[in-house]
Design a protein around this motif. Structure first.
Motif, PDB file in Angstrom:
ATOM      1  N   MET A   1       0.658  -1.153   0.028  1.00 16.22           N
ATOM      2  CA  MET A   1       0.247  -0.145  -0.069  1.00 16.22           C
ATOM      3  C   MET A   1       0.851   1.189  -0.030  1.00 16.22           C
ATOM      4  N   LYS A   2       0.335   2.375  -0.294  1.00 19.26           N
ATOM      5  CA  LYS A   2       1.013   3.470  -0.456  1.00 19.26           C
ATOM      6  C   LYS A   2       0.310   4.591   0.588  1.00 19.26           C
ATOM      7  N   LEU A   3       1.175   5.246   1.256  1.00 18.62           N
ATOM      8  CA  LEU A   3       0.577   6.463   2.289  1.00 18.62           C
ATOM      9  C   LEU A   3       0.568   7.731   1.668  1.00 18.62           C
ATOM     10  N   ILE A   4      -0.531   8.341   1.371  1.00 18.69           N
ATOM     11  CA  ILE A   4      -0.543   9.617   0.612  1.00 18.69           C
ATOM     12  C   ILE A   4      -1.067  10.692   1.515  1.00 18.69           C
ATOM     13  N   ASN A   5      -0.583  11.912   1.373  1.00 15.82           N
ATOM     14  CA  ASN A   5      -1.001  13.156   2.146  1.00 15.82           C
ATOM     15  C   ASN A   5      -2.315  13.750   1.382  1.00 15.82           C
ATOM     16  N   SER A   6      -3.519  13.179   1.609  1.00 18.91           N
ATOM     17  CA  SER A   6      -4.528  13.486   0.636  1.00 18.91           C
ATOM     18  C   SER A   6      -4.930  15.214   0.673  1.00 18.91           C
ATOM     19  N   THR A   7      -4.412  15.781   1.896  1.00 21.48           N
ATOM     20  CA  THR A   7      -4.662  17.421   1.604  1.00 21.48           C
ATOM     21  C   THR A   7      -3.595  17.806   0.935  1.00 21.48           C
ATOM     22  N   ARG A   8      -2.862  17.446   0.602  1.00 20.10           N
ATOM     23  CA  ARG A   8      -1.741  18.095  -0.295  1.00 20.10           C
ATOM     24  C   ARG A   8      -1.544  17.424  -1.782  1.00 20.10           C
ATOM     25  N   GLY A   9      -2.063  16.132  -1.609  1.00 18.80           N
ATOM     26  CA  GLY A   9      -2.116  15.109  -2.901  1.00 18.80           C
ATOM     27  C   GLY A   9      -0.369  14.858  -3.132  1.00 18.80           C
ATOM     28  N   THR A  10       0.171  14.439  -2.010  1.00 21.64           N
ATOM     29  CA  THR A  10       1.591  13.882  -2.345  1.00 21.64           C
ATOM     30  C   THR A  10       1.696  12.610  -1.588  1.00 21.64           C
ATOM     31  N   VAL A  11       2.577  11.730  -2.230  1.00 23.83           N
ATOM     32  CA  VAL A  11       3.010  10.457  -1.644  1.00 23.83           C
ATOM     33  C   VAL A  11       3.930  10.472  -0.520  1.00 23.83           C
ATOM     34  N   ILE A  12       3.576   9.950   0.775  1.00 26.92           N
ATOM     35  CA  ILE A  12       4.612   9.871   1.772  1.00 26.92           C
ATOM     36  C   ILE A  12       5.560   8.963   1.622  1.00 26.92           C
ATOM     37  N   ALA A  13       4.838   7.664   1.755  1.00 25.86           N
ATOM     38  CA  ALA A  13       5.377   6.268   1.508  1.00 25.86           C
ATOM     39  C   ALA A  13       4.956   5.393   0.451  1.00 25.86           C
ATOM     40  N   GLN A  14       6.021   4.813  -0.401  1.00 32.87           N
ATOM     41  CA  GLN A  14       5.195   3.872  -1.293  1.00 32.87           C
ATOM     42  C   GLN A  14       5.224   2.561  -0.832  1.00 32.87           C
ATOM     43  N   ASP A  15       5.681   2.145   0.387  1.00 32.38           N
ATOM     44  CA  ASP A  15       5.365   0.691   0.946  1.00 32.38           C
ATOM     45  C   ASP A  15       5.050   0.758   2.232  1.00 32.38           C
ATOM     46  N   LEU A  16       3.543   0.713   2.438  1.00 29.78           N
ATOM     47  CA  LEU A  16       3.118   0.863   3.730  1.00 29.78           C
ATOM     48  C   LEU A  16       2.784  -0.485   4.101  1.00 29.78           C
ATOM     49  N   ILE A  17       3.434  -0.953   5.617  1.00 27.96           N
ATOM     50  CA  ILE A  17       3.287  -2.384   6.084  1.00 27.96           C
ATOM     51  C   ILE A  17       2.249  -2.111   7.111  1.00 27.96           C
ATOM     52  N   LYS A  18       1.157  -3.016   7.297  1.00 24.49           N
ATOM     53  CA  LYS A  18       0.280  -3.023   8.206  1.00 24.49           C
ATOM     54  C   LYS A  18       0.759  -3.810   9.476  1.00 24.49           C
ATOM     55  N   ALA A  19       0.811  -3.079  10.775  1.00 29.05           N
ATOM     56  CA  ALA A  19       0.950  -3.819  12.078  1.00 29.05           C
ATOM     57  C   ALA A  19      -0.421  -3.634  12.591  1.00 29.05           C
ATOM     58  N   HIS A  20      -1.460  -4.558  12.553  1.00 30.81           N
ATOM     59  CA  HIS A  20      -2.724  -4.467  12.993  1.00 30.81           C
ATOM     60  C   HIS A  20      -3.192  -5.511  14.129  1.00 30.81           C
ATOM     61  N   SER A  21      -2.222  -6.568  14.015  1.00 33.04           N
ATOM     62  CA  SER A  21      -2.428  -7.484  15.266  1.00 33.04           C
ATOM     63  C   SER A  21      -1.714  -7.258  16.386  1.00 33.04           C
ATOM     64  N   PHE A  22      -2.045  -7.857  17.491  1.00 33.68           N
ATOM     65  CA  PHE A  22      -1.234  -7.645  18.875  1.00 33.68           C
ATOM     66  C   PHE A  22       0.126  -8.166  18.419  1.00 33.68           C
ATOM     67  N   TRP A  23       0.610  -9.198  18.014  1.00 36.99           N
ATOM     68  CA  TRP A  23       2.199  -9.489  17.678  1.00 36.99           C
ATOM     69  C   TRP A  23       2.769  -8.261  16.816  1.00 36.99           C
ATOM     70  N   SER A  24       2.405  -8.184  15.524  1.00 34.98           N
ATOM     71  CA  SER A  24       2.809  -7.355  14.789  1.00 34.98           C
ATOM     72  C   SER A  24       3.299  -5.824  15.377  1.00 34.98           C
TER      73      SER A  24
END
Length: 117
Positions: A1-24
């Protein structure tokens, strides 16, 4: 996934990794040697962080339920405790020096890598 600043229309990061579980979330970036310059780690749910057992500094974005930036920390060094932002519901960690064009009040978005901004 990409992380985008939607207010300014810019890409912050090209490779967003999710850590949504307890262990991650627990593991996070601990004991990693570094982080690629275009990467980010999204911890959810999460309202505060620490950099114990980390080997490099990070930039940190704190966001609320609507993905509005409620706090920013730049160059948080290893062995430190991050700030506490009352309305933060998730945190995004990035390599130090990544955050240049982001302000409190901006909105971030998560997009598939091939999705246009």
């Amino acid at each position: 996934m990409k992380l985008i600043n939607s207010t300014r229309g810019t890409v912050i990061a090209q490779d967003l990794i999710k850590a949504h579980s307890f262990w991650s979330r627990f593991k996070g970036l601990m004991l990693k040697r570094d982080m690629p310059h275009d990467a980010a780690l999204h911890l959810r749910p999460c309202s505060s962080i620490h950099t114990f057992f980390m080997k490099f500094s990070i930039d940190v974005i704190y966001i609320d339920e609507q993905n509005v930036v409620v706090g920013i920390e730049k160059h948080l060094e290893p062995g430190k405790i991050g700030g506490r932002f009352k309305s933060a519901r998730s945190v995004i960690e990035l390599p130090a020096g990544t955050l240049r064009d982001l302000s409190t009040g901006d909105t971030v978005a998560f997009a598939e890598k091939n999705q246009a901004i």
